[in-house]
Design a protein around this motif. Structure first.
Motif, PDB file in Angstrom:
ATOM      1  N   PHE A  58       0.829  -1.200   0.000  1.00 28.46           N
ATOM      2  CA  PHE A  58       0.000   0.000   0.000  1.00 28.46           C
ATOM      3  C   PHE A  58       0.869   1.257   0.000  1.00 28.46           C
ATOM      4  O   PHE A  58       1.882   1.321   0.705  1.00 28.46           O
ATOM      5  N   LEU A  59       0.452   2.246  -0.771  1.00 29.97           N
ATOM      6  CA  LEU A  59       1.215   3.478  -0.924  1.00 29.97           C
ATOM      7  C   LEU A  59       0.421   4.671  -0.409  1.00 29.97           C
ATOM      8  O   LEU A  59      -0.802   4.625  -0.314  1.00 29.97           O
ATOM      9  N   GLU A  60       1.127   5.747  -0.089  1.00 27.09           N
ATOM     10  CA  GLU A  60       0.498   6.928   0.510  1.00 27.09           C
ATOM     11  C   GLU A  60      -0.553   7.558  -0.396  1.00 27.09           C
ATOM     12  O   GLU A  60      -1.493   8.207   0.094  1.00 27.09           O
ATOM     13  N   ASP A  61      -0.405   7.407  -1.711  1.00 28.13           N
ATOM     14  CA  ASP A  61      -1.352   8.044  -2.635  1.00 28.13           C
ATOM     15  C   ASP A  61      -2.624   7.218  -2.825  1.00 28.13           C
ATOM     16  O   ASP A  61      -3.428   7.522  -3.711  1.00 28.13           O
ATOM     17  N   ALA A  62      -2.814   6.178  -2.006  1.00 28.13           N
ATOM     18  CA  ALA A  62      -4.006   5.322  -2.004  1.00 28.13           C
ATOM     19  C   ALA A  62      -4.013   4.291  -3.127  1.00 28.13           C
ATOM     20  O   ALA A  62      -4.981   3.550  -3.284  1.00 28.13           O
ATOM     21  N   THR A  63      -2.938   4.207  -3.921  1.00 31.04           N
ATOM     22  CA  THR A  63      -2.799   3.113  -4.872  1.00 31.04           C
ATOM     23  C   THR A  63      -2.095   1.950  -4.167  1.00 31.04           C
ATOM     24  O   THR A  63      -1.548   2.106  -3.067  1.00 31.04           O
ATOM     25  N   TYR A  64      -2.114   0.789  -4.817  1.00 29.31           N
ATOM     26  CA  TYR A  64      -1.384  -0.340  -4.235  1.00 29.31           C
ATOM     27  C   TYR A  64      -1.050  -1.395  -5.276  1.00 29.31           C
ATOM     28  O   TYR A  64      -1.625  -1.427  -6.374  1.00 29.31           O
ATOM     29  N   GLU A 191       3.321   6.464 -12.889  1.00 30.28           N
ATOM     30  CA  GLU A 191       3.160   6.054 -14.279  1.00 30.28           C
ATOM     31  C   GLU A 191       3.121   4.535 -14.368  1.00 30.28           C
ATOM     32  O   GLU A 191       3.819   3.838 -13.623  1.00 30.28           O
ATOM     33  N   VAL A 192       2.275   4.034 -15.265  1.00 22.24           N
ATOM     34  CA  VAL A 192       2.240   2.624 -15.623  1.00 22.24           C
ATOM     35  C   VAL A 192       2.522   2.549 -17.114  1.00 22.24           C
ATOM     36  O   VAL A 192       1.927   3.285 -17.903  1.00 22.24           O
ATOM     37  N   VAL A 193       3.441   1.668 -17.501  1.00 21.87           N
ATOM     38  CA  VAL A 193       3.857   1.579 -18.895  1.00 21.87           C
ATOM     39  C   VAL A 193       3.457   0.227 -19.466  1.00 21.87           C
ATOM     40  O   VAL A 193       3.759  -0.822 -18.883  1.00 21.87           O
ATOM     41  N   ALA A 194       2.768   0.270 -20.603  1.00 21.89           N
ATOM     42  CA  ALA A 194       2.374  -0.932 -21.312  1.00 21.89           C
ATOM     43  C   ALA A 194       3.100  -0.987 -22.650  1.00 21.89           C
ATOM     44  O   ALA A 194       3.448   0.039 -23.239  1.00 21.89           O
ATOM     45  N   ILE A 222      -2.135   8.436 -21.643  1.00 23.43           N
ATOM     46  CA  ILE A 222      -3.490   8.715 -21.181  1.00 23.43           C
ATOM     47  C   ILE A 222      -3.380   9.197 -19.740  1.00 23.43           C
ATOM     48  O   ILE A 222      -2.868   8.494 -18.873  1.00 23.43           O
ATOM     49  N   GLY A 223      -3.844  10.413 -19.503  1.00 22.04           N
ATOM     50  CA  GLY A 223      -3.715  11.002 -18.180  1.00 22.04           C
ATOM     51  C   GLY A 223      -4.846  10.595 -17.263  1.00 22.04           C
ATOM     52  O   GLY A 223      -6.019  10.790 -17.585  1.00 22.04           O
ATOM     53  N   LEU A 224      -4.499  10.006 -16.138  1.00 24.15           N
ATOM     54  CA  LEU A 224      -5.449   9.709 -15.071  1.00 24.15           C
ATOM     55  C   LEU A 224      -5.273  10.776 -13.993  1.00 24.15           C
ATOM     56  O   LEU A 224      -4.261  11.486 -13.973  1.00 24.15           O
ATOM     57  N   PRO A 225      -6.224  10.934 -13.081  1.00 18.37           N
ATOM     58  CA  PRO A 225      -6.076  11.978 -12.061  1.00 18.37           C
ATOM     59  C   PRO A 225      -4.822  11.832 -11.205  1.00 18.37           C
ATOM     60  O   PRO A 225      -4.292  12.831 -10.710  1.00 18.37           O
ATOM     61  N   ASN A 226      -4.351  10.605 -11.016  1.00 17.04           N
ATOM     62  CA  ASN A 226      -3.231  10.380 -10.105  1.00 17.04           C
ATOM     63  C   ASN A 226      -2.031   9.704 -10.745  1.00 17.04           C
ATOM     64  O   ASN A 226      -1.060   9.368 -10.062  1.00 17.04           O
TER      65      ASN A 226
END
Length: 302
Positions: A58-64, A191-194, A222-226
């Protein structure tokens, strides 16, 4: 009372936020050991009611991150027979690419039912929705029940990647502070890279699922909010990270870029744990390994 990060009113028109990433692994013990060596705190094992299990970061920005293993093969087989898309897609991924990897990108939603209908109407639904609950424990052992509703999307015939919207019906009332205090100073996913042989062909899928068009004509971002979701052709991926792009694929998630407080802290920690890494500009690049199904890139953010 203010809207929580996953309440319906927290989702105005526009792109959905990144919620989490699914990383198949052969063994949670192996994933835990590898992630610890990279400086991450790993949560206690979570058991799903359909045969899979995880050990999240778990990360501080609420992603995991969700490293995912098959804990009960019999229960998983029954779930697939019963039409459980999550387990079926995990099986399909492992059958094609092996037990280590990065299979799914998950977006936060306040209305998974509406998302499912959008996917069906667009011809992108990967199957029936899934609702489930599981126990969640914090670092101190306090437990609560977490409930989720998922809606799945995928390109036609694609086995290397899928996406889904995740509605948190009952966020667990536990303290994640200790689980977010990582020795490497990681604070979030930026960032997530595909990788795709034809990235322009994937824009429709990702734009519909994320509710956000690619930025600019022919853009691969593609820009997501976070966070940013970037699609690269294999040669561009190899040029950017110095890592082979792997077998040809319509769409394969390949790298995660983390924000960290200090790059020198990361470098020192990796060296102390005998983890090999490369420096590419301002990035510290760690290649995939068992228990770490994607390239991990650490970037100092001022």
């Amino acid at each position: 009372m203010p809207a929580g990060p996953h309440s319906p009113s927290a989702y105005p028109p526009g792109p959905y936020p990144l919620d989490h990433l699914v990383l198949p692994t052969a063994s949670l013990d192996g994933a835990r050991a590898r992630l610890n060596s990279l400086g991450f705190v790993v949560a206690p094992t979570g058991v799903h009611p359909f045969g899979t299990e995880n050990c999240c970061v778990f990360l501080e920005d609420a992603t995991y991150l969700e490293p995912l293993a098959v804990g009960n093969a019999q229960a998983a087989a029954k779930a697939i027979a019963d039409g459980n898309v999550f387990v079926a897609r995990d099986r399909a991924y492992r059958d094609k690419r092996g037990d280590e990897g990065f299979s799914a990108l998950v977006l936060g939603t306040g209305n998974a039912d509406a998302d499912h209908m959008r996917y069906v109407e667009a011809g992108l639904s990967a199957g029936d929705m899934l609702s489930f609950s599981r126990a969640f424990a914090d670092a101190a052992g306090k437990s609560d029940t977490a409930s989720f509703k998922l809606a799945f999307a995928s390109g036609a015939g694609a086995k290397d990647a899928f996406l889904f919207a995740c509605e948190r019906i009952n966020p667990p009332k536990v303290d994640r502070t200790a689980l977010q205090a990582h020795a490497n100073g990681a604070t979030g996913i930026i960032e997530v890279v595909a990788v795709s042989d034809q990235p322009s062909e994937q824009h429709r899928l990702i734009s519909i699922v994320a509710r956000g068009p690619a930025s600019g004509q022919g853009s691969t971002a593609i820009g997501l909010p976070n966070a940013t979701l970037t699609l690269l052709e294999p040669a561009a991926f190899e040029a950017r990270f110095g890592i082979p792009a792997g077998a040809p694929s319509e769409l394969r998630f390949a790298a995660v870029v983390f924000s960290v407080r200090r790059a020198d802290t990361v470098a020192g920690l990796l060296a102390a744990c005998s983890v090999e890494y490369d420096i590419r500009g301002n990035d510290i690049v760690v290649r995939p390994a068992p228990g770490q199904g994607a390239a991990f890139i650490f970037r100092e953010i001022a």
